[in-house]
Write an enzyme that holds these catalytic residues in place. Structure first.
Site, short mmCIF file in Angstrom:
data_model
loop_
_atom_site.label_atom_id
_atom_site.label_comp_id
_atom_site.label_asym_id
_atom_site.label_seq_id
_atom_site.Cartn_x
_atom_site.Cartn_y
_atom_site.Cartn_z
N THR A 196 -46.57 -9.05 1.59
CA THR A 196 -47.04 -9.65 0.28
C THR A 196 -48.17 -9.19 -0.18
O THR A 196 -48.48 -9.51 -1.52
CB THR A 196 -47.03 -11.20 0.60
OG1 THR A 196 -47.92 -11.50 1.88
CG2 THR A 196 -45.58 -11.77 0.72
N GLU A 215 -57.72 4.59 3.90
CA GLU A 215 -56.26 4.37 4.28
C GLU A 215 -55.40 4.77 3.44
O GLU A 215 -54.51 5.89 3.84
CB GLU A 215 -55.90 3.07 4.79
CG GLU A 215 -54.54 2.96 5.39
CD GLU A 215 -54.36 2.18 6.84
OE1 GLU A 215 -55.42 1.88 7.32
OE2 GLU A 215 -53.30 2.17 7.57
N GLU A 223 -45.78 -11.18 5.49
CA GLU A 223 -45.76 -9.76 5.72
C GLU A 223 -45.47 -9.07 4.49
O GLU A 223 -44.53 -9.33 3.65
CB GLU A 223 -44.61 -9.62 6.77
CG GLU A 223 -45.19 -8.63 8.00
CD GLU A 223 -46.32 -8.94 8.34
OE1 GLU A 223 -47.65 -8.31 8.10
OE2 GLU A 223 -46.43 -9.94 9.28
N GLY A 245 -51.08 1.34 16.92
CA GLY A 245 -49.57 1.70 16.58
C GLY A 245 -48.75 0.32 16.76
O GLY A 245 -47.49 0.52 16.88
N TYR A 281 -42.74 2.10 4.54
CA TYR A 281 -43.91 1.39 4.02
C TYR A 281 -44.03 1.60 2.59
O TYR A 281 -43.95 0.92 1.54
CB TYR A 281 -45.28 1.26 4.72
CG TYR A 281 -46.24 0.36 4.36
CD1 TYR A 281 -46.37 -0.92 5.43
CD2 TYR A 281 -47.07 0.36 3.25
CE1 TYR A 281 -47.51 -1.72 5.06
CE2 TYR A 281 -47.98 -0.61 3.16
CZ TYR A 281 -48.31 -1.49 3.82
OH TYR A 281 -49.29 -2.64 3.61
N LEU A 326 -51.08 -4.36 15.04
CA LEU A 326 -52.54 -5.28 15.16
C LEU A 326 -53.55 -4.41 14.48
O LEU A 326 -54.89 -5.13 14.75
CB LEU A 326 -52.74 -5.33 16.83
CG LEU A 326 -51.70 -5.90 17.39
CD1 LEU A 326 -52.13 -5.88 18.85
CD2 LEU A 326 -51.12 -7.43 16.98
N SER A 327 -53.34 -3.62 13.57
CA SER A 327 -54.27 -2.95 12.53
C SER A 327 -55.36 -2.34 13.27
O SER A 327 -56.53 -2.48 12.86
CB SER A 327 -54.73 -3.95 11.64
OG SER A 327 -54.50 -3.33 10.48
N SER A 328 -55.04 -1.57 14.40
CA SER A 328 -56.42 -0.68 14.79
C SER A 328 -56.63 0.06 13.92
O SER A 328 -58.14 0.66 13.73
CB SER A 328 -55.88 0.16 16.15
OG SER A 328 -54.71 1.20 15.68
N ASP A 342 -55.17 -5.99 6.18
CA ASP A 342 -55.80 -5.83 7.28
C ASP A 342 -57.31 -5.55 7.24
O ASP A 342 -58.09 -6.43 8.47
CB ASP A 342 -55.10 -4.40 7.58
CG ASP A 342 -53.59 -4.37 7.76
OD1 ASP A 342 -53.30 -5.67 7.74
OD2 ASP A 342 -53.07 -3.56 7.69
#
Ligand code: ADP
Ligand code: MG
Length: 377
Positions: free
Chosen positions: A26, A150, A24, A112, A212, A115-117, A162
């Site tokens: 990384t 993104e 995570e 959100g 982030y 799970l990377s929608s 993702d």
């Protein structure tokens, strides 16, 4: 929207969400990750509408849509529209073959929830338009342009994982991905008699995007100091714990903690991939718990809700390991649970979580699944 009245789609794209077993934060540190697509996905339907530039996009999930012109792809004030606009903007830079289209979107992938929608949305759109207009983009080009969209339109400085997982995954496998070289190896995953159970905390703290970007900066701060002593260092990928210790006096405790987490997490990715190969499920579980501890104490991207569920799982002998999955501050915890204990685990976790936070969590099994698929109607 008017196009919906007589919409006869030509093309369907199924664009999956993903879980990340380990690794995570990384990815933007040029390290290793171990994700896979899951069966929950966004489904797109597309049709060329015969115009030069006019497009209609409708999200059935949100029950709202918008019209756009391919010559005016400015950012929108409405969040979800930016994922669409950002991808169109990146495609337009690479080809002039894009024309007017109509598109509907429907999804069973929670948004959100880590799970990377967002990646599923970006990549599914790119994939569909690539087919519809024969743009000739490779899968990797679609992965990369979605990531850039993104960054530029949604404002999250995400790594490559993702988008890569959503497009490239292989059923029954996790992908051991080197985020620097983009080389990857599908690793078979067979957890029988255990299952991968997600508990959705139903919280997504607004911190996710800003924190982030802050984490990314903190890691870069560490790299800048390390680079003065070790010129070969370009990212935390190149750093050992001994190297980090040697500059400890010159970095803040926060930066030290962030960097030490990333160094350990990269090791965990390899250890977990090996444990899977050797079918050592006890070790897989133990590594997940260690990872969550790092996520929570050192990288500080967890939250009370995720911590509670991970701690709760430790009391259940049917659970081998658990951790928060995804960018952080909520979303889902990933649990490895014996098939005979799944119902009991879900029931007791749901009750305890409701009692503590007054929130009804959502629980479901996930299976390592294939990446984006597409078919002509
Ligand atoms: P995650 O990627 O973990 O699901 P993000 O905050 O990165 O969380 O992305 C979620 C955003 O993606 C939503 O707020 C919305 O803007 C967009 N999105 C996801 N799914 C859909 C959908 N089916 N229709 C429209 N927008 C969507
Ligand atoms: Mg996202």
């Amino acid at each position: 929207m008017q196009f919906l009245e007589s919409f006869k789609p030509e093309l369907t794209v199924e664009s999956p969400g993903r879980i990340n077993l380990i690794g995570e934060h990384t990815d933007y540190n040029m390290g290793f990750v171990l994700p896979t697509a899951i069966e929950k996905k966004i489904i797109f339907e597309f049709k060329k509408n015969g115009t030069q530039n006019n497009c209609n996009v409708y999200s059935k999930t949100f029950d709202t849509g918008f019209e756009l012109n391919l010559n005016a792809l400015d950012k929108s004030a409405i969040e979800w529209e930016n994922y669409i606009l950002g991808v169109l903007n990146e495609i337009s830079k690479r080809t002039d073959k894009l024309r007017g289209f109509d598109c509907t979107i429907v999804s069973n992938l929670p948004t959100g929830s880590g799970l990377s929608s967002s990646a599923a949305l970006e990549c599914g759109l790119a994939y569909g338009l690539n087919e519809l207009f024969e743009l000739g983009l490779s899968k990797m080009e679609m992965v990369k342009l979605s990531q850039i969209a993104e960054h530029t339109y949604a404002g999250t400085q995400c790594g490559i994982m993702d988008q890569f997982a959503s497009v490239m995954s292989v059923e029954g496998h996790v992908l051991l991905l080197d985020c620097r070289s983009l080389e990857y190896k599908p690793i078979p995953i067979n957890l029988h008699p255990y299952k991968l159970i997600l508990l959705n905390t139903k919280v997504s703290h607004n911190l996710a995007s800003s924190e982030y970007n802050t984490r990314k900066k903190e890691c870069e701060e560490g790299v800048a100091v390390l680079k003065k002593d070790f010129s070969e260092v370009n990212s935390l990928r190149d750093v050992s714990i001994e190297m980090l210790e040697s500059v400890k006096e010159r970095i803040s405790e926060t930066v030290f903690n962030r960097c030490s987490y990333i160094i350990a997490e990269n090791k965990r990715v390899h250890n977990l991939a090996e444990a899977l190969t050797e079918n050592n499920l006890e070790l897989v579980g133990q590594i997940l718990y260690e990872a969550h501890d790092g996520i929570s104490r050192l990288y500080k991207v967890s939250c009370p809700e995720s911590d509670f569920l991970v701690d709760f799982s430790k009391w259940n002998s049917n659970v081998l390991g658990a951790r928060q999955t995804g960018g952080g501050f909520g979303g889902c915890t990933l649990n490895i649970v014996h098939e005979n204990g799944v119902d009991d685990f879900i029931k007791t976790a749901t009750e305890a979580y409701k009692e503590k936070f007054n929130i009804c969590l959502e629980a479901f099994e996930v299976k390592p699944s294939a990446g984006t698929t597409c078919y002509v109607n």
